[in-house]
Write a protein that holds these residues in place. Structure first.
Motif, mmCIF file in Angstrom:
data_model
loop_
_atom_site.group_PDB
_atom_site.id
_atom_site.type_symbol
_atom_site.label_atom_id
_atom_site.label_comp_id
_atom_site.label_asym_id
_atom_site.label_seq_id
_atom_site.Cartn_x
_atom_site.Cartn_y
_atom_site.Cartn_z
ATOM 1 N N ARG A 1 0.808 -1.214 0.000
ATOM 2 C CA ARG A 1 0.000 0.000 0.000
ATOM 3 C C ARG A 1 0.847 1.273 0.000
ATOM 4 O O ARG A 1 0.427 2.298 -0.494
ATOM 5 N N THR A 2 2.049 1.211 0.572
ATOM 6 C CA THR A 2 2.905 2.399 0.641
ATOM 7 C C THR A 2 4.304 2.069 0.130
ATOM 8 O O THR A 2 4.708 0.904 0.089
ATOM 9 N N ASP A 3 5.019 3.121 -0.227
ATOM 10 C CA ASP A 3 6.399 2.935 -0.659
ATOM 11 C C ASP A 3 7.259 2.355 0.454
ATOM 12 O O ASP A 3 8.115 1.513 0.213
ATOM 13 N N SER A 4 7.025 2.800 1.683
ATOM 14 C CA SER A 4 7.845 2.290 2.791
ATOM 15 C C SER A 4 7.638 0.786 2.996
ATOM 16 O O SER A 4 8.592 0.071 3.310
ATOM 17 N N PHE B 1 9.616 -0.834 0.080
ATOM 18 C CA PHE B 1 11.053 -0.739 0.283
ATOM 19 C C PHE B 1 11.517 -1.707 1.366
ATOM 20 O O PHE B 1 12.553 -2.364 1.221
ATOM 21 N N ALA B 2 10.748 -1.826 2.443
ATOM 22 C CA ALA B 2 11.106 -2.762 3.516
ATOM 23 C C ALA B 2 11.051 -4.206 3.025
ATOM 24 O O ALA B 2 11.935 -5.013 3.334
ATOM 25 N N ALA B 3 10.033 -4.530 2.243
ATOM 26 C CA ALA B 3 9.890 -5.904 1.740
ATOM 27 C C ALA B 3 11.016 -6.263 0.770
ATOM 28 O O ALA B 3 11.572 -7.363 0.837
ATOM 29 N N VAL B 4 11.361 -5.353 -0.131
ATOM 30 C CA VAL B 4 12.422 -5.640 -1.108
ATOM 31 C C VAL B 4 13.777 -5.708 -0.423
ATOM 32 O O VAL B 4 14.569 -6.617 -0.683
ATOM 33 N N ARG B 5 14.050 -4.783 0.466
ATOM 34 C CA ARG B 5 15.352 -4.774 1.153
ATOM 35 C C ARG B 5 15.511 -5.946 2.113
ATOM 36 O O ARG B 5 16.641 -6.294 2.474
ATOM 37 N N ALA B 6 14.417 -6.570 2.507
ATOM 38 C CA ALA B 6 14.489 -7.767 3.353
ATOM 39 C C ALA B 6 14.883 -9.002 2.547
ATOM 40 O O ALA B 6 15.310 -10.008 3.108
ATOM 41 N N LEU B 7 14.750 -8.930 1.228
ATOM 42 C CA LEU B 7 15.128 -10.052 0.367
ATOM 43 C C LEU B 7 16.648 -10.117 0.244
ATOM 44 O O LEU B 7 17.313 -9.083 0.199
ATOM 45 N N PRO B 8 17.217 -11.318 0.157
ATOM 46 C CA PRO B 8 18.662 -11.428 -0.021
ATOM 47 C C PRO B 8 19.105 -10.818 -1.349
ATOM 48 O O PRO B 8 18.467 -11.036 -2.380
ATOM 49 N N MET C 1 18.968 -7.870 -2.702
ATOM 50 C CA MET C 1 18.166 -6.908 -3.459
ATOM 51 C C MET C 1 18.158 -5.515 -2.821
ATOM 52 O O MET C 1 18.253 -5.370 -1.614
ATOM 53 N N THR C 2 18.019 -4.512 -3.680
ATOM 54 C CA THR C 2 17.823 -3.136 -3.239
ATOM 55 C C THR C 2 16.833 -2.463 -4.175
ATOM 56 O O THR C 2 16.584 -2.946 -5.285
ATOM 57 N N ILE C 3 16.266 -1.353 -3.721
ATOM 58 C CA ILE C 3 15.270 -0.627 -4.510
ATOM 59 C C ILE C 3 15.428 0.860 -4.263
ATOM 60 O O ILE C 3 15.791 1.281 -3.169
ATOM 61 N N THR C 4 15.182 1.642 -5.303
ATOM 62 C CA THR C 4 15.147 3.100 -5.203
ATOM 63 C C THR C 4 13.947 3.594 -5.993
ATOM 64 O O THR C 4 13.346 2.855 -6.771
ATOM 65 N N LYS C 5 13.619 4.867 -5.783
ATOM 66 C CA LYS C 5 12.513 5.470 -6.532
ATOM 67 C C LYS C 5 12.940 6.856 -6.982
ATOM 68 O O LYS C 5 13.488 7.627 -6.205
ATOM 69 N N ASN C 6 12.685 7.157 -8.252
ATOM 70 C CA ASN C 6 13.026 8.457 -8.808
ATOM 71 C C ASN C 6 11.934 8.849 -9.804
ATOM 72 O O ASN C 6 11.651 8.088 -10.738
ATOM 73 N N THR D 1 10.080 0.035 -13.151
ATOM 74 C CA THR D 1 8.627 -0.081 -13.261
ATOM 75 C C THR D 1 7.978 1.021 -12.437
ATOM 76 O O THR D 1 8.604 1.588 -11.541
ATOM 77 N N ASP D 2 6.716 1.301 -12.719
ATOM 78 C CA ASP D 2 5.982 2.268 -11.906
ATOM 79 C C ASP D 2 4.912 1.577 -11.050
ATOM 80 O O ASP D 2 4.102 2.229 -10.423
ATOM 81 N N CYS D 3 4.944 0.261 -11.003
ATOM 82 C CA CYS D 3 3.948 -0.535 -10.266
ATOM 83 C C CYS D 3 4.590 -1.188 -9.046
ATOM 84 O O CYS D 3 5.583 -1.903 -9.169
#
Length: 130
Positions: free
Chosen positions: A42-45, A48-55, A57-62, A99-101
């Motif tokens: 539902r939120t970016d946070s 970001f928490a879910a992706v960064r918890a994966l071995p 992986m990292t994520i950013t948004k621009n 992606t934007d999704c």
């Protein structure tokens, strides 16, 4: 554009945890249907928490676009010292997924993480066999 049948659903190869179904409507546009009970970001946070918890992986948004890629440290681990840090940064950009999704970003990150785990395991097997 290839005409698609109006009376039959078109099932797209979405990752199973997303439990998504694509269906073609009368205007040939693809609509996504999410079943109740699936885990949505539902939120970016949350994403970001879910992706960064994966071995690995990292994520950013621009500018409204998510960028999913491997951590530089993970690329260096798999590289086994063959290249320098600049190459690792370039490689992280080459394999980045945009992606934007939110759901797409999360599903892709899960698939890439699992793929990277298989690469690390295979590399370890090959080195043990030497």
């Amino acid at each position: 554009m290839i005409p698609l049948p109006h009376d039959r659903p078109l099932f797209a190869p979405f990752p199973d945890p997303l439990r998504q179904r694509a269906e073609v409507d009368g205007s040939h546009r693809l609509r996504l249907h999410f079943k109740k009970g699936n885990s949505t970001m539902r939120t970016d946070s949350q994403l970001f928490a879910a992706v960064r918890a994966l071995p690995h992986m990292t994520i950013t948004k621009n500018e409204g676009e998510y960028r999913v890629t491997f951590r530089i440290a993970s690329i260096a681990l798999a590289d086994r010292g063959r290249h320098n840090a600049a190459w690792h940064r370039e490689h992280a950009e080459k394999v980045s997924y945009y992606t934007d999704c939110r759901l797409d970003a999360h599903g892709t990150a899960k698939e890439l993480s699992a793929h990277f785990e298989r690469i690390i395991a295979r590399t370890a097997e090959l080195e043990a066999g030497k």
